[in-house]
Motif scaffolding. Structure first.
Motif, PDB file in Angstrom:
ATOM      1  N   ILE A  92       1.056  -1.085  -0.111  1.00 43.07           N
ATOM      2  CA  ILE A  92      -0.015  -0.187  -0.234  1.00 43.07           C
ATOM      3  C   ILE A  92       0.920   1.765  -0.054  1.00 43.07           C
ATOM      4  CG2 ILE A  92      -1.569   1.304   0.939  1.00 43.07           C
ATOM      5  CD1 ILE A  92      -2.957  -1.117   1.970  1.00 43.07           C
ATOM      6  N   ASP A  95       2.137   1.633  -3.802  1.00 48.23           N
ATOM      7  CA  ASP A  95       0.852   2.375  -4.076  1.00 48.23           C
ATOM      8  C   ASP A  95       0.834   3.800  -4.138  1.00 48.23           C
ATOM      9  OD1 ASP A  95      -1.992   1.999  -5.958  1.00 48.23           O
ATOM     10  OD2 ASP A  95      -2.092   2.765  -4.135  1.00 48.23           O
ATOM     11  N   HIS A  96       0.984   4.185  -2.479  1.00 52.51           N
ATOM     12  CA  HIS A  96       0.840   5.942  -2.697  1.00 52.51           C
ATOM     13  C   HIS A  96       1.992   6.439  -2.787  1.00 52.51           C
ATOM     14  CE1 HIS A  96      -2.517   6.468   0.423  1.00 52.51           C
ATOM     15  NE2 HIS A  96      -2.660   4.841   0.018  1.00 52.51           N
ATOM     16  N   MET A  97       3.236   5.758  -3.295  1.00 55.10           N
ATOM     17  CA  MET A  97       4.029   6.260  -3.766  1.00 55.10           C
ATOM     18  C   MET A  97       4.034   6.762  -5.013  1.00 55.10           C
ATOM     19  SD  MET A  97       7.321   4.442  -1.812  1.00 55.10           S
ATOM     20  CE  MET A  97       7.994   4.735  -0.808  1.00 55.10           C
ATOM     21  N   ARG A 103      -5.400  -3.187 -11.137  1.00 52.88           N
ATOM     22  CA  ARG A 103      -6.317  -2.884 -10.078  1.00 52.88           C
ATOM     23  C   ARG A 103      -7.900  -4.689 -11.320  1.00 52.88           C
ATOM     24  NH1 ARG A 103      -3.699   0.704  -7.574  1.00 52.88           N
ATOM     25  NH2 ARG A 103      -5.078   1.877  -6.278  1.00 52.88           N
ATOM     26  N   GLY A 107     -11.449  -2.063  -8.569  1.00 55.10           N
ATOM     27  CA  GLY A 107     -10.096  -0.622  -8.692  1.00 55.10           C
ATOM     28  C   GLY A 107      -9.824  -0.876  -7.259  1.00 55.10           C
ATOM     29  N   HIS A 108     -10.103  -1.912  -6.723  1.00 55.73           N
ATOM     30  CA  HIS A 108      -8.554  -2.463  -5.631  1.00 55.73           C
ATOM     31  C   HIS A 108      -7.939  -3.206  -6.456  1.00 55.73           C
ATOM     32  CE1 HIS A 108     -11.552  -1.221  -2.585  1.00 55.73           C
ATOM     33  NE2 HIS A 108     -12.100  -1.496  -3.597  1.00 55.73           N
ATOM     34  N   GLU A 139      11.878   7.115  -7.934  1.00 56.75           N
ATOM     35  CA  GLU A 139      11.454   8.979  -7.793  1.00 56.75           C
ATOM     36  C   GLU A 139      11.082   8.932  -6.361  1.00 56.75           C
ATOM     37  OE1 GLU A 139       8.274   7.838 -11.214  1.00 56.75           O
ATOM     38  OE2 GLU A 139       7.582   7.924  -8.993  1.00 56.75           O
ATOM     39  N   GLN A 140      11.107   7.645  -5.188  1.00 55.02           N
ATOM     40  CA  GLN A 140      11.371   8.699  -4.080  1.00 55.02           C
ATOM     41  C   GLN A 140      12.479   9.077  -3.244  1.00 55.02           C
ATOM     42  OE1 GLN A 140       8.826   9.386  -1.815  1.00 55.02           O
ATOM     43  NE2 GLN A 140       7.700   8.835  -3.978  1.00 55.02           N
TER      44      GLN A 140
ATOM     45  N   TRP B 119       8.200  12.847  -8.278  1.00 54.67           N
ATOM     46  CA  TRP B 119       8.169  12.502  -7.980  1.00 54.67           C
ATOM     47  C   TRP B 119       6.160  12.763  -7.676  1.00 54.67           C
ATOM     48  CZ3 TRP B 119      12.669  15.316  -7.072  1.00 54.67           C
ATOM     49  CH2 TRP B 119      11.925  16.701  -6.937  1.00 54.67           C
ATOM     50  N   LEU B 120       5.934  11.886  -6.989  1.00 54.95           N
ATOM     51  CA  LEU B 120       4.166  11.977  -6.984  1.00 54.95           C
ATOM     52  C   LEU B 120       4.130  13.002  -6.140  1.00 54.95           C
ATOM     53  CD1 LEU B 120       1.779  10.249  -8.393  1.00 54.95           C
ATOM     54  CD2 LEU B 120       1.664   9.729  -6.339  1.00 54.95           C
ATOM     55  N   PRO B 122       0.739  13.423  -3.930  1.00 55.30           N
ATOM     56  CA  PRO B 122      -0.426  12.950  -3.595  1.00 55.30           C
ATOM     57  C   PRO B 122      -1.826  14.221  -3.186  1.00 55.30           C
ATOM     58  CG  PRO B 122       1.779  12.746  -2.150  1.00 55.30           C
ATOM     59  CD  PRO B 122       1.984  13.427  -3.039  1.00 55.30           C
ATOM     60  N   GLY B 125      -5.710  10.389  -0.305  1.00 59.17           N
ATOM     61  CA  GLY B 125      -6.308   9.029   0.245  1.00 59.17           C
ATOM     62  C   GLY B 125      -5.836   8.392   1.081  1.00 59.17           C
ATOM     63  N   ALA B 126      -6.308   7.468   2.376  1.00 56.23           N
ATOM     64  CA  ALA B 126      -6.526   7.240   3.308  1.00 56.23           C
ATOM     65  C   ALA B 126      -4.987   6.003   3.247  1.00 56.23           C
ATOM     66  CB  ALA B 126      -7.686   6.375   3.516  1.00 56.23           C
ATOM     67  N   SER B 127      -4.304   6.351   3.848  1.00 60.07           N
ATOM     68  CA  SER B 127      -2.790   5.803   3.536  1.00 60.07           C
ATOM     69  C   SER B 127      -2.710   4.543   4.246  1.00 60.07           C
ATOM     70  CB  SER B 127      -1.594   6.646   4.793  1.00 60.07           C
ATOM     71  OG  SER B 127      -1.911   6.796   6.164  1.00 60.07           O
ATOM     72  N   ASP B 128      -4.349   3.915   4.827  1.00 56.28           N
ATOM     73  CA  ASP B 128      -3.878   3.030   5.481  1.00 56.28           C
ATOM     74  C   ASP B 128      -4.495   1.776   4.342  1.00 56.28           C
ATOM     75  OD1 ASP B 128      -6.136   3.439   5.325  1.00 56.28           O
ATOM     76  OD2 ASP B 128      -6.831   2.458   7.828  1.00 56.28           O
ATOM     77  N   ARG B 129      -4.667   2.675   3.428  1.00 55.01           N
ATOM     78  CA  ARG B 129      -5.314   1.258   2.274  1.00 55.01           C
ATOM     79  C   ARG B 129      -5.232   2.005   0.515  1.00 55.01           C
ATOM     80  NH1 ARG B 129     -11.104   4.051   3.689  1.00 55.01           N
ATOM     81  NH2 ARG B 129      -9.886   3.175   5.927  1.00 55.01           N
ATOM     82  N   GLU B 130      -4.779   1.072  -0.115  1.00 52.03           N
ATOM     83  CA  GLU B 130      -4.826   1.906  -1.592  1.00 52.03           C
ATOM     84  C   GLU B 130      -6.096   2.582  -2.606  1.00 52.03           C
ATOM     85  OE1 GLU B 130      -5.744  -1.481  -1.395  1.00 52.03           O
ATOM     86  OE2 GLU B 130      -6.936  -2.747  -2.851  1.00 52.03           O
ATOM     87  N   HIS B 131      -5.421   3.022  -3.170  1.00 56.20           N
ATOM     88  CA  HIS B 131      -6.270   4.155  -4.022  1.00 56.20           C
ATOM     89  C   HIS B 131      -6.991   3.166  -4.352  1.00 56.20           C
ATOM     90  CE1 HIS B 131      -4.293   8.226  -3.339  1.00 56.20           C
ATOM     91  NE2 HIS B 131      -3.684   7.507  -2.901  1.00 56.20           N
ATOM     92  N   VAL B 132      -8.608   3.520  -4.972  1.00 55.52           N
ATOM     93  CA  VAL B 132      -9.188   2.680  -5.928  1.00 55.52           C
ATOM     94  C   VAL B 132      -9.138   3.671  -7.011  1.00 55.52           C
ATOM     95  CG1 VAL B 132     -12.028   2.180  -6.170  1.00 55.52           C
ATOM     96  CG2 VAL B 132     -10.808   2.285  -4.280  1.00 55.52           C
ATOM     97  N   LEU B 133      -9.029   3.325  -8.116  1.00 55.08           N
ATOM     98  CA  LEU B 133      -8.431   3.255  -9.397  1.00 55.08           C
ATOM     99  C   LEU B 133      -9.169   2.301 -10.362  1.00 55.08           C
ATOM    100  CD1 LEU B 133      -4.465   4.924  -8.406  1.00 55.08           C
ATOM    101  CD2 LEU B 133      -6.945   6.212  -8.849  1.00 55.08           C
ATOM    102  N   ARG B 183      -3.363  10.215  -8.652  1.00 50.99           N
ATOM    103  CA  ARG B 183      -2.913  10.206  -7.986  1.00 50.99           C
ATOM    104  C   ARG B 183      -2.416  11.575  -7.418  1.00 50.99           C
ATOM    105  NH1 ARG B 183      -0.322   4.610  -7.005  1.00 50.99           N
ATOM    106  NH2 ARG B 183       0.092   5.675  -9.496  1.00 50.99           N
TER     107      ARG B 183
END
Lengths: 558, 322
Positions: A92, A95-97, A103, A107-108, A139-140, B119-120, B122, B125-133, B183
């Motif tokens: 996860i 994914d946020h990075m 999907r 979408g999950h 990137e990070q 770099w993204l 952001p 989006g809740a950091s404890d779950r993935e983005h719904v895309l 995102r």
């Protein structure tokens, strides 16, 4: 006097190294990421099929049991627990990075099944998962403003007063050696599978970090466990990704039989790699191959699915075999792929040498046991990379800046100058490397016995002796690739010797370690790790108990 | 297979002129250009410098120009490219060379990648779950990000050929990956940045990047998409690049008013009525055009038939009620 360049010096720009560097930066450490190739050229890029982690609401225990079963109960289950509990969060986080995981219809994150998985565990980006993870982590790194030393090659660890305090490194651009001081060092140099020929290793997968730690008297764990991959494409380490099997491709013998069904009725081609590889070898030895190969068939998936889910594999297959994955059966044969073993670390990447940490493919936390579950390499890299980064940054806060003399730098300068002086007219290190690869393949390969392994041990020792008299052909200086290759061979020889010694010691068959002369697993005597320690006369094998928690050893069947 | 490698040698440290050195090789069938280079270094000339990593054409490290065409050496078979049993191996074009086939990628590409803040940023989006895309939101971004950073599109770029400062198709493809990532919150800021001089408006849409990309990523199309997105979001130019915005405004105004392009007015308005230096630069061209009877005279520009309909089409596209 070594110059202090960082609180935390990370050696290796693959997924594990970058993840460690990012975390150490987050902890406020000054970080240098040093890599012998530009980070985007790291071997992580060849991890195609996926990264494992239980889905939200799913149980990490299922992932853990798959991991332990694939590892034939040689896994340290505390390490397995950490891996499987933390992998979902790590995915996860990717994914946020900005990673671009495929999907599902809602979408999950979608997941696919890879070898040894009882249910789909692997998040993926088509057949280029490692590529996307590597690029996103880079990137990070750029965002974190960690300092990057691209194309620096480490020749030795700086060990002073019983702690690691930096490295000696060759700057390829200038050809100059430097003593680089750091409060803590994280090795994340990847595997050493180029001890075998052919192998799927990138050019630089030569076991550098493994050998550096070993030379500093850090033990290596589970070195006998070498994974072969069933889908080798022949020369230069070409490989059809396991993503093909995950997408539903089949393996056939000459008679059109899906031979994997016989060895693993419940999983067929999705059995763990060691079972699949031994089945493939048996087919080939029984003469049921086609020109010494088996056939990978993805035609029934349809062109659309091959083009969308396996585009890169199709490119690679085309380049190596001339075949079209969507339209032709592709000849494949087992090929040396990776080491399960490596530098012995605890769950935070710490080695027994203070100040030295290791993570990713060069390390052995015990998570993989005797066969790595497909998709666990990338998970290991980010989970234990993060942990090593955290631990190294915390340690760095507790120690003073390194001091000491230039003695080691001078030693290294002399060692390299001496090697360079031997290069003209001496034996070619290129021939030595080829001999080593063949020796390991023949005597310490998929199928082993005591006599062959003794030959392997003696053979590697003899090659070590000849290596000591050889030298690179080049003049030294800027971008002397021959010098780097020569120094790398020195590392690979250490790794090969450790593999052969550990394999000779383990008188049973377990996971990837298949002994013809001891075909059964023997838990009474061998539910323990090998630890290879450097001795005056070569490697010495010691043992360490396996940590068993909730998963008691069972018969391994699929 | 008997083959001669003709390799361009150079060493920045000595600064001597590049020279071509020939190596006769006997290579196995199926050997690649990289196999040949390795063989040369191992058996004939240990001073030959080049880079390589993955050995299977997926990392972008061993880019070279082989028989005048940009290639990944590790997956280019000698037999498929040799002419009269010869291959030439030289650096890709426009790149500063350090030694032989080792280039200054920092100067050529990495600094440009870094310039797009890769770099993204952001958008939460809740950091404890993935983005719904949805897959459809990701497919093109994913394709753009499958770039190996091999540099071959920049090597083929006709703008970089004359202006090494141009951001170039590789860095713009990297920028695309963020501008179109659902995102990322910084799209407009990124588009403004890309609209500065040497950015996306410097592309001359020659399509060479598409032809040179070994992966079918179509960088030229990515640049078009960035420009379209920029206009859609009202970003007509960067702060230091107002000429682009004036050009755009004049173009639209002209077509809207008369149904077709008033070229003379466009040229003047792009420079700006008060921009004396810019207008003077137009003069030689204007004089030549006048001599040949081709000077578009703004005051002679007349509406074309159907201009009213064209105006309505534009306004509808702009989202205004007709």
């Amino acid at each position: 006097m070594p110059e202090l360049i960082a609180d935390v010096l990370v050696v290796g720009g693959g997924a594990a190294g970058m993840r460690a560097a990012i975390e150490a930066r987050k902890q406020g450490a000054e970080v240098v990421l040093l890599s012998k190739v530009h980070p985007l050229r790291s071997h992580t890029i060849t991890a195609h099929a996926g990264i494992n982690g239980a889905p939200a609401g799913g149980a990490w225990q299922a992932h853990a049991l798959d991991t332990v079963r694939a590892g034939d109960w040689l896994n340290d289950q505390d390490a397995v627990e950490v891996l499987c509990q933390e992998a979902p969060r790590a995915i996860i986080e990717l994914d946020h990075m900005g990673a671009l995981f495929n999907r599902d219809g809602q979408g999950h994150l979608d997941r696919r099944r890879l070898g040894g998985q009882s249910a789909p565990l692997a998040c993926y980006v088509n057949d280029m998962t490692g590529h996307y993870i590597l690029h996103v982590l880079y990137e990070q790194i750029l965002k974190s403003a960690a300092k990057c030393c691209d194309e620096w090659f480490v020749t030795a660890l700086l060990v002073d007063s019983g702690a690691c305090r930096g490295v000696i490194a060759l700057e390829l651009l200038t050809g100059k050696l430097h003593a680089l001081g750091a409060r803590a060092v994280v090795l994340a140099t990847g595997g050493g599978v180029r001890a075998y020929e052919p192998s799927t290793g990138s050019l630089g997968t030569t076991g550098d970090g493994v050998a550096l730690a070993y030379r500093a008297d850090v033990p290596l764990m589970d070195m006998e466990q070498v994974q072969f991959h069933p889908l080798g494409l022949g020369r230069n380490g070409g490989l059809a990704s396991e993503a093909t099997l995950g997408e539903g491709a089949h393996l056939f013998n000459k008679e059109g039989q899906r031979f994997a069904q016989a060895v693993a009725p419940g999983m067929a081609e999705l059995a763990p790699r060691d079972l699949l590889v031994r089945a493939a070898l048996a087919e080939l030895e029984a003469g049921r191959g086609v020109d010494g190969a088996l056939l990978l068939d993805a035609r029934h998936l349809g062109k659309d699915r091959v083009m969308t889910r396996l585009p890169q594999t199709r490119e690679v297959v085309k380049a190596f075999t001339g075949k079209d994955l969507a339209a032709d059966p592709v000849p494949v044969r087992p090929i040396a792929h990776r080491l399960m073993g490596g530098i012995h670390t605890d769950l935070n990447g710490a080695t027994p040498l203070p100040g030295l940490y290791a993570a990713g493919s060069c390390a052995s936390t015990g998570a993989h046991g005797a066969t790595r579950l497909g998709g666990n390499t990338l998970a290991e890299a980010v989970v234990f990379g993060r942990r090593a980064g955290t631990a190294a940054a915390a340690y760095a806060k507790t120690v003073a800046a390194p001091r000491g003399s230039d003695a080691l730098l001078k030693d290294e300068e002399r060692r390299i100058a001496l090697a360079l002086s031997k290069g003209k007219g001496g034996e070619s290190d290129v021939r030595l490397r080829e001999e080593l690869g063949r020796l390991m393949m023949e005597k310490a390969g998929i199928s082993r016995d005591a006599a062959g392994l003794q030959e392997a041990v003696r053979g590697v020792a003899a090659l070590q002796g000849r290596y000591a008299q050889a030298g690179p052909r080049g003049p030294g200086g800027a971008f002397d690739g021959g010098l780097v290759a020569f120094l790398e061979l020195g590392y690979t020889l250490e790794v090969a010797w450790a593999i052969a010694a550990a394999a000779l010691a383990r008188a049973e068959s377990r996971g990837a370690h298949w002994r013809r002369d001891h075909p059964e697993r023997n838990d009474a005597e061998w539910l323990r790790h090998t630890l290879v320690v450097r001795g005056a006369e070569g490697p010495r094998v010691e043992f360490r108990p396996v940590t068993v928690r909730q998963w008691r050893p069972e018969r391994r069947a699929y | 297979m008997q083959v001669t490698f003709k390799v361009t040698r150079y060493d920045r440290a000595t600064g001597e002129k590049p020279r071509v050195q020939s190596y006769a090789l006997d290579l196995p069938e199926g050997a690649t250009i990289l196999d040949g280079m390795m063989r040369i270094r191992e058996e004939q000339d240990p001073t030959l410098a080049f880079r390589a990593a993955c050995l299977r054409g997926v990392c972008g490290e061993c880019t070279m120009r082989v028989n005048k065409s940009g290639k990944l050496a590790c997956v280019t078979r000698v037999a498929s490219i040799a002419k009269n049993n010869e291959v030439t191996v030289e650096p890709i074009r426009y790149i500063p060379v350090i030694k032989d086939l080792v280039f200054d990628m920092e100067a050529f590409l990495w600094r440009k990648i870094k310039a797009v803040e890769p770099w993204l940023k952001p958008n939460g989006g809740a950091s404890d779950r993935e983005h719904v895309l949805r897959e459809e939101e990701l497919a093109e971004v994913r394709k753009a990000m499958s770039c190996y950073m091999c540099g071959l599109c920049d090597e083929g770029c006709t703008v970089i050929a004359v202006d090494g400062g141009f951001l170039g198709p590789a860095a713009l493809t990297k920028a695309y990956r963020f501008v179109f990532d659902p995102r990322d919150h910084a799209r407009v800021e990124r588009l403004r940045h890309l609209s500065e001089p040497k950015g996306m408006w410097d592309c001359t849409h020659c399509f060479e990047a598409n032809g040179h990309c070994p992966r079918g990523i179509n960088p030229t199309d990515r640049i078009f998409d960035l420009r379209d997105e920029s206009i859609r979001r009202g970003v007509k130019s960067g702060a230091a690049n107002q000429q682009v915005a004036r050009h755009y405004d004049s173009f639209v105004a002209s077509v809207k008013k008369s149904g077709w392009l008033d070229e003379g007015r466009l040229a003047i308005e792009s420079e700006g009525w008060t921009n004396v230096a810019g207008l003077l630069e137009l003069l030689p061209t204007a004089v030549k055009a006048l001599q040949r009877g081709k000077l578009p005279m703004p005051y002679l520009h007349r509406s074309r038939p159907g201009a009213e309909q064209i105006r309505r089409i534009i306004e509808r596209a702009e989202g205004k009620p007709s």
